[in-house]
Design a protein around this motif. Sequence first.
Motif, short mmCIF file in Angstrom:
data_model
loop_
_atom_site.label_atom_id
_atom_site.label_comp_id
_atom_site.label_asym_id
_atom_site.label_seq_id
_atom_site.Cartn_x
_atom_site.Cartn_y
_atom_site.Cartn_z
N PRO A 258 14.64 16.96 11.96
CA PRO A 258 14.62 17.13 10.50
C PRO A 258 13.98 18.45 10.07
O PRO A 258 12.98 18.89 10.64
CB PRO A 258 13.77 15.94 10.03
N THR A 259 14.58 19.06 9.04
CA THR A 259 14.14 20.39 8.59
C THR A 259 14.26 20.49 7.08
O THR A 259 15.16 19.92 6.48
CB THR A 259 15.02 21.49 9.23
N GLY A 260 13.36 21.26 6.49
CA GLY A 260 13.43 21.55 5.06
C GLY A 260 13.73 23.02 4.84
O GLY A 260 13.14 23.90 5.48
N VAL A 261 14.64 23.33 3.91
CA VAL A 261 15.05 24.72 3.72
C VAL A 261 13.92 25.55 3.13
O VAL A 261 13.80 26.75 3.43
CB VAL A 261 16.33 24.79 2.87
N LEU A 262 13.07 24.97 2.29
CA LEU A 262 11.95 25.73 1.74
C LEU A 262 10.99 26.14 2.84
O LEU A 262 10.51 27.28 2.86
CB LEU A 262 11.23 24.91 0.67
N GLU A 263 10.71 25.23 3.75
CA GLU A 263 9.81 25.58 4.85
C GLU A 263 10.44 26.62 5.77
O GLU A 263 9.74 27.49 6.31
CB GLU A 263 9.42 24.33 5.63
N LEU A 264 11.75 26.57 5.95
CA LEU A 264 12.42 27.59 6.75
C LEU A 264 12.27 28.97 6.09
O LEU A 264 12.02 29.97 6.76
CB LEU A 264 13.91 27.26 6.90
N ALA A 265 12.43 29.00 4.76
CA ALA A 265 12.25 30.27 4.05
C ALA A 265 10.83 30.78 4.23
O ALA A 265 10.60 31.98 4.39
CB ALA A 265 12.57 30.09 2.57
N ASN A 266 9.88 29.87 4.22
CA ASN A 266 8.48 30.28 4.37
C ASN A 266 8.17 30.76 5.78
O ASN A 266 7.26 31.57 5.98
CB ASN A 266 7.54 29.14 3.97
N VAL A 267 8.91 30.26 6.77
CA VAL A 267 8.75 30.77 8.14
C VAL A 267 9.08 32.26 8.18
O VAL A 267 8.32 33.07 8.74
CB VAL A 267 9.65 29.99 9.11
N SER A 268 10.21 32.64 7.58
CA SER A 268 10.58 34.06 7.60
C SER A 268 9.61 34.87 6.76
O SER A 268 9.33 36.04 7.08
CB SER A 268 12.03 34.25 7.12
#
Length: 712
Positions: free
Chosen positions: A544-554
Amino acid sequence: MPAVFLARAKGLSKLLGLCLIAGVLVAAVLFPVAAGFGAVSNQAAETVNNTSAEVEERLPATNTKVTDKDGNVIAHLFHQNRVIVGADAISEQMKAAIVAVEDRRFEEHDGVDWQATVRVALQNQMSGEIEGGGSTLTQQYVKNYLAFVVADGDPENPEYAAATETTIARKLREARIALDLEKRMTKDEILAGYLNVVPYGNEIFGVHQAAEAYFSTTPDKLTVSQSALLAAIVNAPSSLNPIRRPEQALERRNVVIQLMADQGRFSEDGPEENQRIADEIKQEGLGVGETLNQTYNGCVGAGTGHINGFFCSYVVNYLVEHGFDLDEIKRGGYTIQTTLDARATDAAKQAAEHHVPKNADGVANVMAVVEPGTESHKVRALVANRDYGVDPAQYQTQIDLPSYVTTFGAGSIYKVFTAAAALERGYKIGQQLDVPEVYTSNTYRGPNGPYQVRNASQNLPEQMSLTDALAKSPNTPFIAMQEDIGVGAVVDMASRLGLREGMNEVNLSGTAIQPDSPDGRLNQSQGDAVTNGNQGSFTLGAGPTGVLELANVSATLVSGGVWCPPTPIEEIRDRNGNVVPIDEAPCEQAVDKGLADSMVVAMSKDTAPGGTAVNAATNAGWNRPMLGKTGTTQNYASAAFIGATPQYAGANLIFGDTPSPQPLCNGNPPHLCQSGNMYGGNVPARTWFDTMNVLHDGLETAPLPAAHPRYS
């Protein structure tokens, strides 16, 4: 959070203390019909004092505004649809109209109109019953305050019954408080207080919202005709509803206009001139449209085309998670300035819908944009091809698609965590990695024996650098690398770089956990489940993944390894204009700056020839240095892209948003299918580049940092 009252309506706050200090009136003067009045007086006094003790700090519920970063309102949150204004913000026509119809001797009495009181008392004595009438505006203010502020307008609340019952005790209470109120407030303050508290029908409270809803104006601009209508409907908002019963409303409005003329409120030139003006005004229509200019409550309907609903919902959830009480937010009259960038939101929304139309059956395309930095990571946009709303037939949803952790994975984007963890344990971005077509692990177990993985692409070189591996995304070297450093190290890196909720929340592993689970996985977080289960597939991003957290990774990587919570809050002020603090997690150096800079360099070839996002970048005319990574899950159930420049970071995720999702096929439009061919370099990357082209227009090209020698 302490509630702070609006300074411009300071008179309202004085009312709260009056119940404790008002003196007892002489019963025989007020209510000669009442036998045994001493007992009634004592009962009333006890009721007043008890009420005061319970609501000592209760203030009128006032709308909370949610704005974008530039102060433009995007949503309202309220318990009662009310905005408090001071006396100077209400037209003299409105004040004159309410006085004319409710209390013509308002300027002369001291809170109780003794003439009217004696008259009503005599009528009561003749009828043998306690009837209405005789109440001054000040007394009505008290009654409405007790009913709609103290008792919250709730008929089930005992205080509401006490405020509205037809009894001597209630009349006495109102009179006692009104007399003292007149000593503490000016007539203008009392008028404003009354006009701010009373209901105007259609769940509208206060003259500010009534002026906006019925006439699309502000209370300081209300005309005689408009003021007369509002004054008319105050006491009977249902039976005189100008939308449903325009004839009755018009008749009563004209009565108010006539009363104003009879009292000489239009001109000092005598009755004839007053009547002439009244007759002229009566010819005007109601001036109310077929529908109200209604203020939406909550995040549904936030922004034109519901564009800001997802962001608004994230704001509300964020505040609750950080200790704010939702009921107090709706009552407190706060101004919540968010980090939402209207330009970024519009660009992302257009891109998301362009590549996946909102009516695409079962296919969601979501995006988050975060501004990098070492002191904050401000969320600038949260959008989806869907709208935020309650009507599925209009492709609306109240699921927080761009901010919650979905059950879908981000595919090979998780290889970023494996690479970063490997650098921390001595690997280099230029280090050559073996790239076998198939890799069989001696550490991980599959359902039928040793875990085996193969590359999606054929004819890859037998070796490539870690940098090239991130760009071309073979599977086998990352499984071997994760096997070498341990899956726990990769999970830890994912959490540190930004997947805080995704790794730490309980029961997000994507598989059912039974109460009698023999391996003790009950109530484990995804990170613990992966680590304890030694799940080799983690680096391939199936969880499971959240797109907001992915954006924050970058954003973390391009910020020199500094993680900050993805915040939607710029500033919060209470109704008095004072800043309200919010206790957010501090930024932290998640990884060594040299490591983060080196990862940025290692991820900078995804848009170069051979990279998985090169076609999307080329078609978009993208020519800026950036980090990027595509991801596709097994069976094409979802696909994703993350990317960042020093100015903006963002992520896209496409997945099936139906109860029974299927593989995704790239097409016009993208659709659910049986086999699947959707990659992160397709819709996700295209949506990212279309958005970022708009946001970077006019910005200088910012260079990427250099790799640190330790990791090169």
